[in-house]
Structure formats: C-alpha cells, structure tokens
Design an enzyme around this catalytic site. Structure first.
Site, short mmCIF file in Angstrom:
data_model
loop_
_atom_site.label_atom_id
_atom_site.label_comp_id
_atom_site.label_asym_id
_atom_site.label_seq_id
_atom_site.Cartn_x
_atom_site.Cartn_y
_atom_site.Cartn_z
N LYS A 139 0.85 -1.19 0.00
CA LYS A 139 0.00 0.00 0.00
C LYS A 139 0.89 1.24 0.00
O LYS A 139 1.92 1.27 0.67
CB LYS A 139 -0.90 0.03 1.24
CG LYS A 139 -1.64 -1.27 1.55
CD LYS A 139 -2.64 -1.67 0.49
CE LYS A 139 -3.35 -2.95 0.83
NZ LYS A 139 -2.88 -4.14 0.18
N GLY A 140 0.52 2.24 -0.75
CA GLY A 140 1.30 3.47 -0.78
C GLY A 140 2.26 3.56 -1.95
O GLY A 140 2.99 4.54 -2.07
N CYS A 141 2.27 2.54 -2.79
CA CYS A 141 3.11 2.58 -3.99
C CYS A 141 2.26 2.99 -5.18
O CYS A 141 1.14 2.51 -5.33
CB CYS A 141 3.72 1.21 -4.28
SG CYS A 141 5.17 0.85 -3.29
N GLN A 142 2.82 3.83 -6.01
CA GLN A 142 2.12 4.25 -7.21
C GLN A 142 2.00 3.09 -8.19
O GLN A 142 0.97 2.86 -8.80
CB GLN A 142 2.88 5.41 -7.86
CG GLN A 142 2.18 6.00 -9.06
CD GLN A 142 2.94 7.19 -9.62
OE1 GLN A 142 4.07 7.47 -9.24
NE2 GLN A 142 2.31 7.89 -10.54
N SER A 143 3.08 2.33 -8.33
CA SER A 143 3.04 1.14 -9.18
C SER A 143 2.68 -0.06 -8.31
O SER A 143 2.65 0.03 -7.09
CB SER A 143 4.39 0.93 -9.86
OG SER A 143 5.44 1.03 -8.92
#
Length: 140
Positions: free
Chosen positions: A49-53
């Site tokens: 969670k919190g990753c753009q990819s």
C-alpha cells in the site's frame, strides 16, 4: 552475511557509478535478477500500500530466517524492491526489525526518487518489517 554487510555491499556498488543515470541503469539490472514471486502470491493482500506502481511482496519462514520474493509492474520500482530484498532476505526476523535503513540515504536513493516513489520505498521497508514482526511472534 549480515544485514549491515549487505548494506555496505550495496553502498560500495553504488559508489562505483559517477552519475544517477548509471545508478538507475544498475537498479534496472538488479530488478531483472530479482527472485520472482510465484504467481499465486500476486494477490491484493501482498500488494504494498502506498506505492504508485504495483509491488507484490511475499515472505516465508525458512527455518528461523525470512525469505522474501517480490515483483513489480514498474522497472525502477522492481530494482528498488530487489535492493531491499537482497539486504533483508535470509535474515532472522529480529535482525530485520532492528535494522536501520541508513544505507538508503547513503546511496542517495530517496533524494533521487520522485515523491511518490520515495513514499513507495518507505512503504516497502515498512511492509518488510511488518512481515518480520509477524513471523517473530511465531518464533517466540
């Protein structure tokens, strides 16, 4: 090899490159050598969670050490997670929990990432440590 020794190895490798384009290329190469996660672990609960990819990380206890596998749909992100897994995989959960991540600052990674990638990096580290905490409780 300890976490600190692996971190120093990464620092030494990154110091061989003169500029950040070379370091990005090196990270891409590291991403290609990442031990791939089994397709059955590419599920929502393994997404960071919190990753753009999209980044999937799976952890398994092998004896008293954690083994991580991962994958990402973005080539630079795959390189970032490859570095983290190289440092933290095959280590005791308590060592992962206690480890600092100063080596990230020493190689200048965070400052050369976009804000969203830098947030993703922090989320990846947090998730690896959460796995370690979960498995540490099983060992006790």
């Amino acid at each position: 090899m300890t976490i600190q020794e692996r971190q120093q190895e990464v620092i030494d490798e990154f110091s061989m490159f003169d500029d950040w384009m070379q370091r990005y290329e090196y990270m891409i190469e590291l991403g290609k050598s990442l031990p791939l996660i089994d397709e059955k672990y590419k599920i929502d609960e393994n997404l960071i969670k919190g990753c753009q990819s999209k980044v999937w990380v799976h952890a398994e206890l092998e004896g008293d050490k954690l083994a991580f596998t991962a994958d990402s749909d973005a080539i630079i992100t795959k390189g970032i997670v490859a570095i983290l897994i190289r440092v933290f995989s095959d280590q005791h959960p308590s060592e992962i929990i206690e480890a600092d991540t100063q080596f990230i600052d020493e190689i200048g990674l965070k400052e050369h990432l976009s804000p969203t990638r830098a947030n993703g990096l922090v989320s990846m580290i947090k998730q690896l440590k959460m796995y370690a905490i979960a498995y540490q409780t099983q060992l006790n």
